[in-house]
Design a protein around this motif. Sequence first.
Motif, PDB file in Angstrom:
ATOM      1  N   PHE A   1     -22.767  57.539 -42.001  1.00 26.54           N
ATOM      2  CA  PHE A   1     -24.068  56.848 -41.712  1.00 26.54           C
ATOM      3  C   PHE A   1     -24.253  56.018 -43.211  1.00 26.54           C
ATOM      4  N   LYS A   2     -23.688  56.582 -44.201  1.00 28.25           N
ATOM      5  CA  LYS A   2     -23.962  55.943 -45.554  1.00 28.25           C
ATOM      6  C   LYS A   2     -23.097  54.604 -45.748  1.00 28.25           C
TER       7      LYS A   2
ATOM      8  N   TYR B   1     -14.169  52.298 -42.009  1.00 25.69           N
ATOM      9  CA  TYR B   1     -14.833  53.746 -42.703  1.00 25.69           C
ATOM     10  C   TYR B   1     -14.436  53.906 -43.934  1.00 25.69           C
TER      11      TYR B   1
ATOM     12  N   SER C   1     -32.452  54.618 -42.708  1.00 25.39           N
ATOM     13  CA  SER C   1     -32.772  55.876 -43.495  1.00 25.39           C
ATOM     14  C   SER C   1     -31.631  56.330 -44.267  1.00 25.39           C
ATOM     15  N   HIS C   2     -30.424  55.302 -44.372  1.00 27.52           N
ATOM     16  CA  HIS C   2     -29.607  55.777 -45.070  1.00 27.52           C
ATOM     17  C   HIS C   2     -29.033  54.647 -46.226  1.00 27.52           C
TER      18      HIS C   2
ATOM     19  N   ASP D   1     -23.156  63.187 -43.750  1.00 32.73           N
ATOM     20  CA  ASP D   1     -23.544  61.882 -43.474  1.00 32.73           C
ATOM     21  C   ASP D   1     -22.965  60.586 -44.008  1.00 32.73           C
TER      22      ASP D   1
ATOM     23  N   GLN E   1     -30.733  53.342 -37.573  1.00 34.44           N
ATOM     24  CA  GLN E   1     -30.294  54.485 -38.200  1.00 34.44           C
ATOM     25  C   GLN E   1     -30.056  54.279 -39.707  1.00 34.44           C
ATOM     26  N   THR E   2     -29.369  52.877 -40.005  1.00 34.24           N
ATOM     27  CA  THR E   2     -28.867  52.812 -41.301  1.00 34.24           C
ATOM     28  C   THR E   2     -30.037  52.696 -42.521  1.00 34.24           C
TER      29      THR E   2
ATOM     30  N   VAL F   1     -21.214  53.636 -36.982  1.00 38.49           N
ATOM     31  CA  VAL F   1     -22.688  54.214 -37.549  1.00 38.49           C
ATOM     32  C   VAL F   1     -22.988  55.521 -36.983  1.00 38.49           C
ATOM     33  N   PHE F   2     -22.737  55.887 -35.703  1.00 45.58           N
ATOM     34  CA  PHE F   2     -22.832  56.946 -35.117  1.00 45.58           C
ATOM     35  C   PHE F   2     -21.671  57.985 -35.535  1.00 45.58           C
TER      36      PHE F   2
ATOM     37  N   ALA G   1     -28.627  51.870 -33.668  1.00 40.27           N
ATOM     38  CA  ALA G   1     -27.603  52.079 -34.715  1.00 40.27           C
ATOM     39  C   ALA G   1     -27.790  51.242 -35.983  1.00 40.27           C
TER      40      ALA G   1
END
Length: 426
Positions: free
Chosen positions: A314-315, A278, A349-350, A311, A346-347, A299-300, A343
Motif C-alpha cells: 500500500f505504501k 513492487y 491513507s498511505h 502494508d 486507498q493510497t 495497490v491491493f 485503488a
Amino acid sequence: MKKNFLAISLLSVAGLFSTATLASDIVPAEQQKQAILIQNATIHTAANGVIENGDMLFDNGRIVEIGQDLTSNSAQIIDLTGKHVYPGLIALSTSLGLVEVNAVKESVDNREVGFVNPQLSPAVAYNADSEIIPTVRRNGVTYAQVIPSGNGIAGQSIVVNLDSWNVDDALVKTGLEMNLYWPSIRWASSNPKIYKQQLDNQNKQIKEVYQAFEDGYRYFLASKAGDDVEGNKALASMLPLFEGKGQLYVHANKQKQIEQAIAIARKYKFKLVIVGGYDAWRVATSINEIGAKVIYTNVFGLPQRNDDPVDQAFKVPSLLKQAGVPFALAIKADWNTRNLPFAAGQTVSHGLSKEEALKAITADAADILNLKDIGSLQKGYKASFVITQGDLLDQAEGKVEQLYIDGRKVDLNNRHNQLYQKYLKR
C-alpha cells in the motif's frame, strides 16, 4: 498449425454462446451536436488544482474554456451545483475486450504460444462489444490500455476509448508499446534439485530475451544502413523501439528483474516503463537516471517478502513519489478494473494526497502513454470527464451520475444494473 490469438475472431464462438452473452446491447453515444456549458461544479482538473463553483464549456468533443463565470449564447446550460467533475479515468495494463469469461477458454483471447512474439497486437482480437466494458465504464473509466498476456516478449498493446462500435472506432493513436514479461520463478521449489532446474530454465529464458533484442538491433542497423534486409515481420516490428519512437513495457516486480530491465534499456537506449514495480522504489536512482517510468499494479497486493511490513504494497506509491519516480496506478485485470478509483483512494491513507492519487489514474497515466490531450481538464483537451455525487475515489461516497467521452454522453447502463433491476422485481 499453432493457434494465433490475434487471428481468432470472436465470431468463432458464436455457436457456443447466445448473442446476449457475447455482446453488450448498449448503443455507443452519438457525436456531440451542440456546445454544452456546465456550471457551478467542483472541478478537479488534475492539472491546475480544484476549481470551486467552476464552469466548463465544451464543443465538438473538446474543452473550449474552463474557469468561473463563463457564459455562452448558444450552448446548452447544465447546472451542476453540488456535483463534482473529474477527468475520465485511464485504466492501464488491462485485458479489457480480450477476456469475457475467464473460466471459458473460448472467450479468452489474450495470449499466444511461444516466447518471442513482438509482432502481435491485440487490435485484431479486441471486442468492443464486451459485456465487461460497460461495467468498468460505470465507475468512471473512459480509456484503457489493452495488453497481451504471456511469457517473454508477448507483443504490443493498444489504447482504446471505452464507447465505440468496433476496434477502429475505439483506437487512440499512440507510439509502439512493446510488452516484455521478465522471466521469473513463480513458485520456488523447496527441493534443491527442482529449484536448480527452475533457475536453469529462468536463465535460459533470459538469454532468449537478450538474443531477441540483439537480433532486433542488428536488423535495425542493417535497415538504417540501407541494406536489403530479408523481410522479417517480428524483427521489423521492433524497429520503433530502436528508433526511439516506442516504449518497452517490462512487467517485473523484484529488484533484480528491474535492474536487468534497466540494463537492457541502457544498452539499446530504450524508453522504459516498469509494470508491476513492487521493488521499483529500491532502484529509484537508476530509474531516474534513464528517465524510466513505473505503472504500479499492486495497490491491493500483499507483501512479497516474509519480512515486509503488512502494508508494504500500500505504501509503495508514496515511496515512489518521495523518490521522484514518475508513476501511475493500475489494476492488472479485466472486470476488476472497475475498482481503479478505489485503488487510488486507498493510497491517500498511505501517503499520497487526494490530488496526487487522482493524477495517478488520469494525468500521470496519460503522460506514460505519451497522450497529450486526455487525462486532465484544460483548454484544448478532449472533453472526457465524469460527473459524480461525492468523492469519486471514495467507495462509500462516490456515485457516478454521468460520463462523457470526447464530448459524447455515454449510456451508463450495464449488465450488472440490468440484473439488479430484474431481481428487485422478484
